[in-house]
Design a protein around this motif. Structure first.
Motif, PDB file in Angstrom:
ATOM      1  N   PRO A  83       0.817  -1.219   0.000  1.00 29.11           N
ATOM      2  CA  PRO A  83       0.000   0.000   0.000  1.00 29.11           C
ATOM      3  C   PRO A  83       0.855   1.275   0.000  1.00 29.11           C
ATOM      4  CG  PRO A  83      -0.559  -1.438   1.868  1.00 29.11           C
ATOM      5  CD  PRO A  83       0.617  -2.033   1.175  1.00 29.11           C
ATOM      6  N   THR A  84       0.344   2.281  -0.656  1.00 32.82           N
ATOM      7  CA  THR A  84       0.992   3.586  -0.656  1.00 32.82           C
ATOM      8  C   THR A  84       0.957   4.141   0.763  1.00 32.82           C
ATOM      9  OG1 THR A  84       0.226   3.954  -2.911  1.00 32.82           O
ATOM     10  CG2 THR A  84       0.925   5.898  -1.673  1.00 32.82           C
ATOM     11  N   PRO A  85       2.117   4.549   1.298  1.00 28.96           N
ATOM     12  CA  PRO A  85       2.113   5.090   2.667  1.00 28.96           C
ATOM     13  C   PRO A  85       1.352   6.416   2.738  1.00 28.96           C
ATOM     14  CG  PRO A  85       4.330   5.136   1.721  1.00 28.96           C
ATOM     15  CD  PRO A  85       3.431   4.501   0.708  1.00 28.96           C
ATOM     16  N   LYS A 128      -4.800   9.473   7.185  1.00 30.12           N
ATOM     17  CA  LYS A 128      -4.780   8.110   7.742  1.00 30.12           C
ATOM     18  C   LYS A 128      -5.859   7.969   8.802  1.00 30.12           C
ATOM     19  CE  LYS A 128      -2.026   4.545   9.950  1.00 30.12           C
ATOM     20  NZ  LYS A 128      -3.202   3.996  10.576  1.00 30.12           N
ATOM     21  N   ARG A 147      -8.316   3.740  -3.007  1.00 28.05           N
ATOM     22  CA  ARG A 147      -7.165   4.640  -2.821  1.00 28.05           C
ATOM     23  C   ARG A 147      -5.988   4.171  -3.666  1.00 28.05           C
ATOM     24  NH1 ARG A 147      -2.615   4.673   0.795  1.00 28.05           N
ATOM     25  NH2 ARG A 147      -1.991   6.824   1.283  1.00 28.05           N
ATOM     26  N   GLU A 148      -5.685   2.873  -3.604  1.00 28.15           N
ATOM     27  CA  GLU A 148      -4.572   2.339  -4.403  1.00 28.15           C
ATOM     28  C   GLU A 148      -4.842   2.503  -5.891  1.00 28.15           C
ATOM     29  OE1 GLU A 148      -1.470   1.452  -3.485  1.00 28.15           O
ATOM     30  OE2 GLU A 148      -2.206   2.200  -1.567  1.00 28.15           O
ATOM     31  N   PHE A 177      -3.985   6.084  -6.851  1.00 28.73           N
ATOM     32  CA  PHE A 177      -2.537   6.307  -6.945  1.00 28.73           C
ATOM     33  C   PHE A 177      -1.945   5.604  -8.164  1.00 28.73           C
ATOM     34  CE2 PHE A 177      -2.706   7.583  -2.411  1.00 28.73           C
ATOM     35  CZ  PHE A 177      -2.009   8.769  -2.515  1.00 28.73           C
ATOM     36  N   GLU A 178      -2.375   4.370  -8.434  1.00 24.41           N
ATOM     37  CA  GLU A 178      -1.871   3.641  -9.602  1.00 24.41           C
ATOM     38  C   GLU A 178      -2.244   4.355 -10.893  1.00 24.41           C
ATOM     39  OE1 GLU A 178      -3.623  -0.207  -9.136  1.00 24.41           O
ATOM     40  OE2 GLU A 178      -2.275  -0.759  -7.487  1.00 24.41           O
ATOM     41  N   ILE A 216      -0.094   7.390 -11.484  1.00 25.35           N
ATOM     42  CA  ILE A 216       1.230   7.034 -12.002  1.00 25.35           C
ATOM     43  C   ILE A 216       1.156   6.739 -13.502  1.00 25.35           C
ATOM     44  CG2 ILE A 216       3.008   5.224 -11.935  1.00 25.35           C
ATOM     45  CD1 ILE A 216       2.477   5.124  -8.856  1.00 25.35           C
ATOM     46  N   THR A 266       2.051  14.954 -10.094  1.00 27.02           N
ATOM     47  CA  THR A 266       1.959  14.389  -8.749  1.00 27.02           C
ATOM     48  C   THR A 266       0.589  14.690  -8.158  1.00 27.02           C
ATOM     49  OG1 THR A 266       4.306  14.780  -8.467  1.00 27.02           O
ATOM     50  CG2 THR A 266       3.030  14.398  -6.471  1.00 27.02           C
ATOM     51  N   GLU A 303      -2.853  13.870  -1.602  1.00 25.46           N
ATOM     52  CA  GLU A 303      -3.933  13.279  -0.822  1.00 25.46           C
ATOM     53  C   GLU A 303      -4.164  14.183   0.380  1.00 25.46           C
ATOM     54  OE1 GLU A 303      -4.925   8.808   0.579  1.00 25.46           O
ATOM     55  OE2 GLU A 303      -2.982   9.574   1.255  1.00 25.46           O
ATOM     56  N   TYR A 331      -8.284  13.721  -3.572  1.00 30.25           N
ATOM     57  CA  TYR A 331      -7.102  13.591  -4.422  1.00 30.25           C
ATOM     58  C   TYR A 331      -7.100  14.716  -5.443  1.00 30.25           C
ATOM     59  CZ  TYR A 331      -7.237   9.429  -1.809  1.00 30.25           C
ATOM     60  OH  TYR A 331      -7.275   8.580  -0.730  1.00 30.25           O
TER      61      TYR A 331
END
Length: 133
Positions: A2-4, A11, A29-30, A33-34, A37, A44, A47, A56
């Motif tokens: 997972p993305t930190p 969080k 969420r992942e 982010f994916e 990318i 960029t 979050e 986002y």
């Protein structure tokens, strides 16, 4: 992996989601982010929280419209976009029977959902590049 989380407040917002929804929200969420990318023109993503919901943004390129994650009034999970964009209506035109929509602002999923259709990446990419049209 997972993305930190860069922001402890974000969080904490995820930690407050009900247990059945938290896993699904982490999967969404992942996916965000994916997709970011895979979408270099978005730059960029940041979050943050908007209205207490994980959100986002594309602060460097300003190419996108905000994507938010939240629990709808009816329960379950939802991915929201700005209601004054055409993002949801465009997505609904492509997939009118394949998703449950919350008007012109979001896509809603049942409680306990932990996997999501890859077609959602199209909605995310469209949101992250909305202002490039």
């Amino acid at each position: 992996m997972p993305t930190p989380f860069a922001d402890p407040d974000v969080k904490a917002a995820f930690d407050r989601f009900p247990d059945p929804e938290r896993v699904g929200f982490m999967a969404l969420r992942e996916m965000i982010f994916e997709t970011a990318i895979e979408t270099p023109e978005a730059g960029t993503i940041e979050e943050t929280l908007k209205w207490g919901q994980p959100s986002y943004l594309t602060p460097v390129t300003k190419s996108g419209s905000t994507v938010r994650l939240g629990v709808p009034k009816t329960g379950g999970l939802a991915m929201y976009t700005h209601c004054q964009t055409t993002l949801i209506s465009d997505f609904k035109t492509l997939f009118p029977e394949d998703f449950t929509f919350d008007g012109n602002r979001g896509v809603v999923f049942e409680s306990g959902r932990t996997t999501f259709d890859d077609r959602l990446r199209l909605l995310i990419k469209s949101a992250l590049t909305y202002h490039l049209k």
